[in-house]
Motif scaffolding. Structure first.
Motif, PDB file in Angstrom:
ATOM      1  N   ALA A  82       0.830  -1.206   0.000  1.00 56.56           N
ATOM      2  CA  ALA A  82       0.000   0.000   0.000  1.00 56.56           C
ATOM      3  C   ALA A  82       0.865   1.257   0.000  1.00 56.56           C
ATOM      4  CB  ALA A  82      -0.926   0.003   1.214  1.00 56.56           C
ATOM      5  N   GLU A  83       1.896   1.256   0.836  1.00 54.10           N
ATOM      6  CA  GLU A  83       2.796   2.416   0.870  1.00 54.10           C
ATOM      7  C   GLU A  83       3.538   2.586  -0.453  1.00 54.10           C
ATOM      8  OE1 GLU A  83       2.522   0.258   3.252  1.00 54.10           O
ATOM      9  OE2 GLU A  83       2.231   1.277   5.174  1.00 54.10           O
ATOM     10  N   ALA A 207      -9.968   6.878   4.657  1.00 57.56           N
ATOM     11  CA  ALA A 207     -10.266   5.447   4.754  1.00 57.56           C
ATOM     12  C   ALA A 207      -8.982   4.621   4.822  1.00 57.56           C
ATOM     13  CB  ALA A 207     -11.111   5.020   3.550  1.00 57.56           C
ATOM     14  N   ALA A 208      -7.968   5.018   4.039  1.00 56.86           N
ATOM     15  CA  ALA A 208      -6.706   4.271   4.034  1.00 56.86           C
ATOM     16  C   ALA A 208      -5.994   4.369   5.383  1.00 56.86           C
ATOM     17  CB  ALA A 208      -5.791   4.793   2.926  1.00 56.86           C
ATOM     18  N   ARG A 210      -7.231   4.281   8.210  1.00 56.04           N
ATOM     19  CA  ARG A 210      -7.835   3.369   9.176  1.00 56.04           C
ATOM     20  C   ARG A 210      -7.447   1.908   8.924  1.00 56.04           C
ATOM     21  NH1 ARG A 210     -11.952   5.862  12.007  1.00 56.04           N
ATOM     22  NH2 ARG A 210     -12.543   7.946  11.249  1.00 56.04           N
ATOM     23  N   THR A 211      -6.722   1.667   7.830  1.00 55.53           N
ATOM     24  CA  THR A 211      -6.300   0.305   7.515  1.00 55.53           C
ATOM     25  C   THR A 211      -5.201  -0.148   8.475  1.00 55.53           C
ATOM     26  OG1 THR A 211      -6.798   0.700   5.177  1.00 55.53           O
ATOM     27  CG2 THR A 211      -5.405  -1.204   5.704  1.00 55.53           C
ATOM     28  N   PRO A 212      -5.367  -1.280   9.095  1.00 55.99           N
ATOM     29  CA  PRO A 212      -4.323  -1.751  10.023  1.00 55.99           C
ATOM     30  C   PRO A 212      -2.973  -1.906   9.320  1.00 55.99           C
ATOM     31  CG  PRO A 212      -6.346  -3.027  10.283  1.00 55.99           C
ATOM     32  CD  PRO A 212      -6.533  -2.193   9.062  1.00 55.99           C
ATOM     33  N   PHE A 214      -1.114   0.369   8.058  1.00 52.72           N
ATOM     34  CA  PHE A 214      -0.789   1.399   7.072  1.00 52.72           C
ATOM     35  C   PHE A 214      -0.263   2.633   7.787  1.00 52.72           C
ATOM     36  CE2 PHE A 214      -1.824   5.041   4.380  1.00 52.72           C
ATOM     37  CZ  PHE A 214      -1.265   4.650   3.179  1.00 52.72           C
TER      38      PHE A 214
END
Length: 288
Positions: A82-83, A207-208, A210-212, A214
Motif C-alpha cells: 500500500a505504501e 479510509a486508508a 484506518r487500515t491496520p 498502514f
C-alpha cells in the motif's frame, strides 16, 4: 447618478476586453482619453495575470521541493504494498504539479513581456502607414482613418491589433457582456472535476489511514501537493478582487454582479483547500 453612469466602469472594462482581447475594431474609433483608459486596464490585466502565474508557479515548485524532502523520510525500503502504491502515485502527482508550475511560470513571463509593451505612446503616421501598407482589411483601414480624423496618433497596441487583423485573424464572435464576465472569471461555472477528484482523494486517504498496518504519514507529501495546487486555484479570483485590474470596484449593478460572482468562485477553491488541510491535520494527529 444614473444607472448608466454608474455602470460606466463595466462598459469601459467590457470595451477594453472586446477591443484588445476580442480584436473588435469599433467605428468611430475611441478618442484619446477613451483608448488610454482602455490601455491602462489592458496593461493592468496582464500585470495581474503575470503576478498570479508567477506566484502559482513558485508556490508549486516550493511545494514539490518540500514534498520530495518528506518522501525520503516517509518511505523506506521495508514499506508495504500500500505504501509503495502511495509512493508511486505521489511521484506521478509531483510530475503533474511540476509540469503545471512550469506552465504557470512560462505564462507569467509572457504576460509580463506583454504588459511591458502596452503603453499610451503613439507612433507617427508615416511609420504606421509603412507598417500597414500591405493590410487590405476595410475595417482596419476605416479604423485608422477614424483615428487620424481625430487628430491623434495610433497607439502601439492599436497598431498591433490592426496588424493582427490584417494578417487574417478574425475577431471573436462572442463579445457580449456575458463573454467578458466569463473571461474575468476564467471560465468558472462551479466546482471543477479536479476539485471533485481532490475531495474524493481526501476521503480515500481517510479510509486508508484506518487500515491496520498502514502508515498515515505516507499520505502527507501527496496531500501537501494537492493543498498547494488548490491554493493556487484561489489566486485568480482573489487577485481579481484585491487588485481590481478592470476597475470594477465602486461600479453599478453589472460591476457588482461580476464581483459577487468572483467572490462565489472563491467558495469551491476554499472548500477544497480546507478539506485537504483538515485531512492532513487529521492524519498527522492520528500518527502522533
Amino acid at each position: 447618478m444614473s444607472d448608466a453612469e454608474d455602470d460606466d466602469p463595466f462598459a469601459i472594462a467590457h470595451a477594453t476586453w472586446r477591443q484588445f482581447h476580442g480584436l473588435h475594431l469599433e467605428l468611430p474609433a475611441p478618442t484619446q482619453p477613451e483608448v488610454d483608459g482602455r490601455l491602462w486596464r489592458y496593461r493592468r490585466g496582464h500585470e495581474t495575470d503575470a503576478l498570479r502565474d508567477f506566484a502559482a508557479g513558485t508556490l508549486m515548485l516550493t511545494g514539490i521541493g518540500k514534498a520530495l524532502a518528506d518522501l525520503s523520510g516517509a518511505f523506506n525500503a521495508g514499506m508495504g504494498v500500500a505504501e509503495s502504491l502511495v509512493f508511486a502515485l505521489t511521484c506521478v502527482l509531483a510530475i503533474a504539479v511540476g509540469s503545471r508550475s512550469l506552465t504557470h511560470l512560462r505564462h507569467a513571463i509572457e504576460h509580463h513581456a506583454m504588459a511591458q509593451r502596452i503603453g499610451v505612446e503613439g507612433i507617427d503616421w508615416q511609420r504606421a502607414e509603412a507598417m500597414l501598407a500591405d493590410v487590405r482589411d476595410l475595417d482596419v483601414r476605416a479604423y485608422c482613418q477614424s483615428v487620424r480624423g481625430q487628430g491623434r496618433t495610433l497607439r502601439r497596441a492599436e497598431a498591433a491589433l490592426a496588424l493582427e487583423r490584417g494578417r487574417g485573424t478574425p475577431p471573436a464572435t462572442e463579445i457580449g457582456a456575458d463573454a467578458f464576465s466569463t473571461f474575468v472569471r476564467e471560465g468558472r461555472e462551479g466546482p471543477s472535476r479536479r476539485e471533485f477528484a481532490i475531495v474524493a482523494i481526501c476521503l480515500v486517504a481517510v479510509a486508508a489511514a484506518r487500515t491496520p498496518g498502514f502508515d498515515p504519514m505516507a499520505l502527507l507529501p501527496g496531500l501537501l501537493l494537492l493543498g498547494i495546487w488548490s491554493f493556487t486555484d484561489l489566486l485568480g479570483p482573489l487577485l481579481q478582487l484585491l487588485l481590481d485590474p478592470w476597475q470594477l470596484r465602486g461600479g453599478g449593478p453589472a460591476c457588482r454582479r461580476l464581483r459577487y460572482a468572483l467572490i462565489a468562485d472563491l467558495a469551491p477553491h476554499a472548500a477544497v483547500l480546507l478539506a485537504v488541510i483538515a485531512t492532513a491535520v487529521g492524519l498527522a494527529s492520528t500518527f502522533r
